[in-house]
Design a protein around this motif. Structure first.
Motif, PDB file in Angstrom:
ATOM      1  N   CYS A  60      -6.946 -33.547 -23.450  1.00  0.00           N
ATOM      2  CA  CYS A  60      -8.227 -32.927 -23.804  1.00  0.00           C
ATOM      3  C   CYS A  60      -8.300 -31.570 -23.124  1.00  0.00           C
ATOM      4  CB  CYS A  60      -9.409 -33.776 -23.362  1.00  0.00           C
ATOM      5  SG  CYS A  60     -11.009 -32.980 -23.684  1.00  0.00           S
ATOM      6  N   PRO A  61      -8.475 -30.506 -23.890  1.00  0.00           N
ATOM      7  CA  PRO A  61      -8.472 -29.168 -23.289  1.00  0.00           C
ATOM      8  C   PRO A  61      -9.734 -28.830 -22.506  1.00  0.00           C
ATOM      9  CG  PRO A  61      -8.908 -29.016 -25.634  1.00  0.00           C
ATOM     10  CD  PRO A  61      -8.591 -30.463 -25.356  1.00  0.00           C
ATOM     11  N   PHE A  62     -10.727 -29.722 -22.491  1.00  0.00           N
ATOM     12  CA  PHE A  62     -12.007 -29.403 -21.870  1.00  0.00           C
ATOM     13  C   PHE A  62     -12.206 -30.034 -20.504  1.00  0.00           C
ATOM     14  CE2 PHE A  62     -12.765 -28.661 -26.341  1.00  0.00           C
ATOM     15  CZ  PHE A  62     -13.479 -27.477 -26.320  1.00  0.00           C
ATOM     16  N   VAL A  63     -11.604 -31.187 -20.260  1.00  0.00           N
ATOM     17  CA  VAL A  63     -11.955 -31.956 -19.070  1.00  0.00           C
ATOM     18  C   VAL A  63     -11.585 -31.232 -17.787  1.00  0.00           C
ATOM     19  CG1 VAL A  63     -11.444 -34.057 -17.778  1.00  0.00           C
ATOM     20  CG2 VAL A  63     -11.979 -34.181 -20.212  1.00  0.00           C
ATOM     21  N   ARG A  64     -10.417 -30.615 -17.743  1.00  0.00           N
ATOM     22  CA  ARG A  64     -10.016 -29.912 -16.525  1.00  0.00           C
ATOM     23  C   ARG A  64     -11.028 -28.815 -16.175  1.00  0.00           C
ATOM     24  NH1 ARG A  64      -4.842 -29.345 -14.279  1.00  0.00           N
ATOM     25  NH2 ARG A  64      -3.933 -30.204 -16.191  1.00  0.00           N
ATOM     26  N   ALA A  65     -11.413 -28.009 -17.177  1.00  0.00           N
ATOM     27  CA  ALA A  65     -12.383 -26.943 -16.925  1.00  0.00           C
ATOM     28  C   ALA A  65     -13.747 -27.507 -16.576  1.00  0.00           C
ATOM     29  CB  ALA A  65     -12.485 -26.032 -18.149  1.00  0.00           C
ATOM     30  N   ARG A 110     -20.756 -19.149 -28.882  1.00  0.00           N
ATOM     31  CA  ARG A 110     -19.776 -19.186 -29.962  1.00  0.00           C
ATOM     32  C   ARG A 110     -18.400 -19.575 -29.429  1.00  0.00           C
ATOM     33  NH1 ARG A 110     -23.480 -19.612 -32.494  1.00  0.00           N
ATOM     34  NH2 ARG A 110     -24.248 -18.486 -34.328  1.00  0.00           N
ATOM     35  N   GLY A 111     -18.167 -19.334 -28.141  1.00  0.00           N
ATOM     36  CA  GLY A 111     -16.900 -19.691 -27.534  1.00  0.00           C
ATOM     37  C   GLY A 111     -16.959 -21.084 -26.944  1.00  0.00           C
ATOM     38  N   PRO A 112     -15.966 -21.424 -26.103  1.00  0.00           N
ATOM     39  CA  PRO A 112     -15.889 -22.771 -25.537  1.00  0.00           C
ATOM     40  C   PRO A 112     -17.077 -23.096 -24.632  1.00  0.00           C
ATOM     41  CG  PRO A 112     -13.806 -21.590 -25.292  1.00  0.00           C
ATOM     42  CD  PRO A 112     -14.820 -20.585 -25.740  1.00  0.00           C
ATOM     43  N   VAL A 113     -17.581 -24.303 -24.768  1.00  0.00           N
ATOM     44  CA  VAL A 113     -18.587 -24.852 -23.864  1.00  0.00           C
ATOM     45  C   VAL A 113     -17.984 -26.132 -23.308  1.00  0.00           C
ATOM     46  CG1 VAL A 113     -20.920 -25.780 -23.653  1.00  0.00           C
ATOM     47  CG2 VAL A 113     -20.470 -23.868 -25.210  1.00  0.00           C
ATOM     48  N   THR A 114     -17.733 -26.167 -22.011  1.00  0.00           N
ATOM     49  CA  THR A 114     -16.907 -27.237 -21.449  1.00  0.00           C
ATOM     50  C   THR A 114     -17.697 -28.413 -20.901  1.00  0.00           C
ATOM     51  OG1 THR A 114     -16.854 -26.137 -19.287  1.00  0.00           O
ATOM     52  CG2 THR A 114     -15.090 -25.599 -20.848  1.00  0.00           C
ATOM     53  N   THR A 115     -19.006 -28.376 -20.943  1.00  0.00           N
ATOM     54  CA  THR A 115     -19.796 -29.477 -20.414  1.00  0.00           C
ATOM     55  C   THR A 115     -19.521 -30.749 -21.200  1.00  0.00           C
ATOM     56  OG1 THR A 115     -21.625 -28.705 -21.815  1.00  0.00           O
ATOM     57  CG2 THR A 115     -21.638 -28.043 -19.513  1.00  0.00           C
ATOM     58  N   SER A 116     -19.485 -31.868 -20.486  1.00  0.00           N
ATOM     59  CA  SER A 116     -19.182 -33.141 -21.142  1.00  0.00           C
ATOM     60  C   SER A 116     -19.746 -34.294 -20.336  1.00  0.00           C
ATOM     61  CB  SER A 116     -17.668 -33.307 -21.332  1.00  0.00           C
ATOM     62  OG  SER A 116     -17.001 -33.162 -20.099  1.00  0.00           O
ATOM     63  N   GLN A 117     -19.841 -35.434 -20.982  1.00  0.00           N
ATOM     64  CA  GLN A 117     -20.359 -36.636 -20.324  1.00  0.00           C
ATOM     65  C   GLN A 117     -19.569 -37.841 -20.818  1.00  0.00           C
ATOM     66  OE1 GLN A 117     -24.533 -37.034 -19.764  1.00  0.00           O
ATOM     67  NE2 GLN A 117     -24.563 -39.236 -20.099  1.00  0.00           N
ATOM     68  N   VAL A 118     -19.169 -38.681 -19.885  1.00  0.00           N
ATOM     69  CA  VAL A 118     -18.497 -39.938 -20.193  1.00  0.00           C
ATOM     70  C   VAL A 118     -19.491 -41.072 -19.971  1.00  0.00           C
ATOM     71  CG1 VAL A 118     -16.657 -41.521 -19.511  1.00  0.00           C
ATOM     72  CG2 VAL A 118     -16.221 -39.059 -19.579  1.00  0.00           C
ATOM     73  N   VAL A 119     -19.636 -41.929 -20.975  1.00  0.00           N
ATOM     74  CA  VAL A 119     -20.534 -43.082 -20.884  1.00  0.00           C
ATOM     75  C   VAL A 119     -19.668 -44.332 -20.980  1.00  0.00           C
ATOM     76  CG1 VAL A 119     -22.582 -44.218 -21.780  1.00  0.00           C
ATOM     77  CG2 VAL A 119     -22.306 -41.742 -22.060  1.00  0.00           C
ATOM     78  N   ARG A 180     -19.787 -34.301 -25.898  1.00  0.00           N
ATOM     79  CA  ARG A 180     -19.694 -32.874 -25.578  1.00  0.00           C
ATOM     80  C   ARG A 180     -20.259 -32.086 -26.751  1.00  0.00           C
ATOM     81  NH1 ARG A 180     -15.749 -30.864 -28.740  1.00  0.00           N
ATOM     82  NH2 ARG A 180     -13.940 -32.157 -29.260  1.00  0.00           N
ATOM     83  N   TRP A 181     -20.451 -30.790 -26.502  1.00  0.00           N
ATOM     84  CA  TRP A 181     -20.864 -29.911 -27.581  1.00  0.00           C
ATOM     85  C   TRP A 181     -19.672 -29.597 -28.496  1.00  0.00           C
ATOM     86  CZ3 TRP A 181     -25.756 -29.514 -28.580  1.00  0.00           C
ATOM     87  CH2 TRP A 181     -26.682 -29.630 -27.552  1.00  0.00           C
ATOM     88  N   MET A 182     -19.947 -29.316 -29.733  1.00  0.00           N
ATOM     89  CA  MET A 182     -18.919 -29.003 -30.717  1.00  0.00           C
ATOM     90  C   MET A 182     -18.119 -27.779 -30.287  1.00  0.00           C
ATOM     91  SD  MET A 182     -19.628 -28.430 -34.788  1.00  0.00           S
ATOM     92  CE  MET A 182     -20.553 -29.977 -34.886  1.00  0.00           C
ATOM     93  N   ALA A 183     -16.814 -27.794 -30.589  1.00  0.00           N
ATOM     94  CA  ALA A 183     -15.912 -26.698 -30.221  1.00  0.00           C
ATOM     95  C   ALA A 183     -15.161 -26.215 -31.454  1.00  0.00           C
ATOM     96  CB  ALA A 183     -14.938 -27.155 -29.147  1.00  0.00           C
ATOM     97  N   VAL A 184     -14.537 -25.045 -31.330  1.00  0.00           N
ATOM     98  CA  VAL A 184     -13.900 -24.434 -32.494  1.00  0.00           C
ATOM     99  C   VAL A 184     -12.752 -25.290 -33.024  1.00  0.00           C
ATOM    100  CG1 VAL A 184     -12.270 -23.033 -31.171  1.00  0.00           C
ATOM    101  CG2 VAL A 184     -13.051 -22.243 -33.423  1.00  0.00           C
ATOM    102  N   HIS A 185     -12.063 -26.023 -32.157  1.00  0.00           N
ATOM    103  CA  HIS A 185     -10.946 -26.835 -32.644  1.00  0.00           C
ATOM    104  C   HIS A 185     -11.410 -28.101 -33.369  1.00  0.00           C
ATOM    105  CE1 HIS A 185     -11.602 -29.272 -28.962  1.00  0.00           C
ATOM    106  NE2 HIS A 185     -11.000 -30.233 -29.641  1.00  0.00           N
ATOM    107  N   ASP A 186     -12.717 -28.351 -33.395  1.00  0.00           N
ATOM    108  CA  ASP A 186     -13.208 -29.580 -34.010  1.00  0.00           C
ATOM    109  C   ASP A 186     -13.118 -29.579 -35.536  1.00  0.00           C
ATOM    110  OD1 ASP A 186     -13.771 -31.054 -31.717  1.00  0.00           O
ATOM    111  OD2 ASP A 186     -15.688 -30.027 -31.434  1.00  0.00           O
ATOM    112  N   ILE A 187     -12.657 -28.482 -36.125  1.00  0.00           N
ATOM    113  CA  ILE A 187     -12.331 -28.539 -37.548  1.00  0.00           C
ATOM    114  C   ILE A 187     -11.294 -29.638 -37.796  1.00  0.00           C
ATOM    115  CG2 ILE A 187     -10.506 -26.801 -37.367  1.00  0.00           C
ATOM    116  CD1 ILE A 187     -12.949 -27.346 -40.334  1.00  0.00           C
TER     117      ILE A 187
END
Length: 230
Positions: A60-65, A110-119, A180-187
């Motif tokens: 996942c490209p977001f978790v580290r950030a 419009r760019g990456p938003v890295t906030t996320s939550q694990v439930v 997480r919020w939608m990201a550009v790679h989610d196409i």
């Protein structure tokens, strides 16, 4: 039900909360074990490359950030045993409200938003893990309309990697959802339905139209969906 939550200044990443049924308290050692299982999985698998992924970079490209920015939140819901998909959906919606209040999307993002939550749902037994998969389609439909993404995970989850259908990438030590919020790679995940694509296009269409999406696979999928849905 009882909720215990630590402020992020009191704990190394991530901040976390625990919800349990009052008559079935969970031992602190159990909570500590479950947190460590999730964190080890995030560190050793999700935040690392994998040879079967079909691309370079972390799973996942977001978790580290998100981790480095202290923008990842972990919720442990011991009050859910998986007996009811309706209950699971209700709890996920509660956590979505908490997530969007904690990490609101910047209006001009419009760019990456890295906030996320694990439930995570440690009290769901293995015979009911499939409730995660069964509840996922309706939750995805609902959350995509709000600009959010949700992923399902459990120890036997069959969901494959997008670029390698033989790799079950969504296996985790506990049953859980990730928000997480939608990201550009989610196409990659949103090209299969008109309503999903329209929500994606409203957020990221300008990046594609202006040639600011570098990945040729993402560009191809966007163009194919654009032709399909108009």
């Amino acid at each position: 039900m009882r909720t215990a939550e630590l402020r992020r200044t009191e704990l190394p990443w991530p901040s976390w909360s625990v919800v349990m049924v009052e008559r079935r308290p969970v031992l602190p050692a159990t909570v500590d074990r479950d947190i460590r299982q999730v964190l080890d999985w995030l560190d050793d698998f999700i935040s690392a490359p994998h040879p079967d992924l079909g691309r370079s970079g972390d799973v996942c490209p977001f978790v580290r950030a998100s981790r480095l920015r202290r923008e990842l939140f972990l919720a442990l819901r011991y009050d859910v045993d998986g007996d009811s998909g309706e209950e699971l959906g209700r709890v996920v919606r509660e956590e979505v409200e908490r997530f969007t209040a904690r990490f609101p999307l910047p209006p001009s993002a419009r760019g990456p938003v890295t906030t996320s939550q694990v439930v995570a749902f440690p009290a769901i037994p293995d015979r009911r893990w499939e409730v995660i998969d069964q509840s996922y389609p309706a939750l995805k439909e609902e959350l995509v309309a709000e600009g959010l993404m949700i992923g399902q995970f459990h120890p036997t989850c069959p969901e494959p990697a997008v670029r390698n259908r033989d790799f079950p990438v969504s296996r985790s030590p506990l049953p859980m959802y990730a928000l997480r919020w939608m990201a550009v790679h989610d196409i990659l995940f949103l090209r299969g339905r008109r309503t999903w694509f329209e929500r994606y296009r409203s957020r990221f269409g300008a990046l594609h139209d202006n040639g600011r999406v570098a990945d040729p696979l993402l560009r191809r999928y966007y163009e194919e969906a654009l032709r399909a849905y108009g």
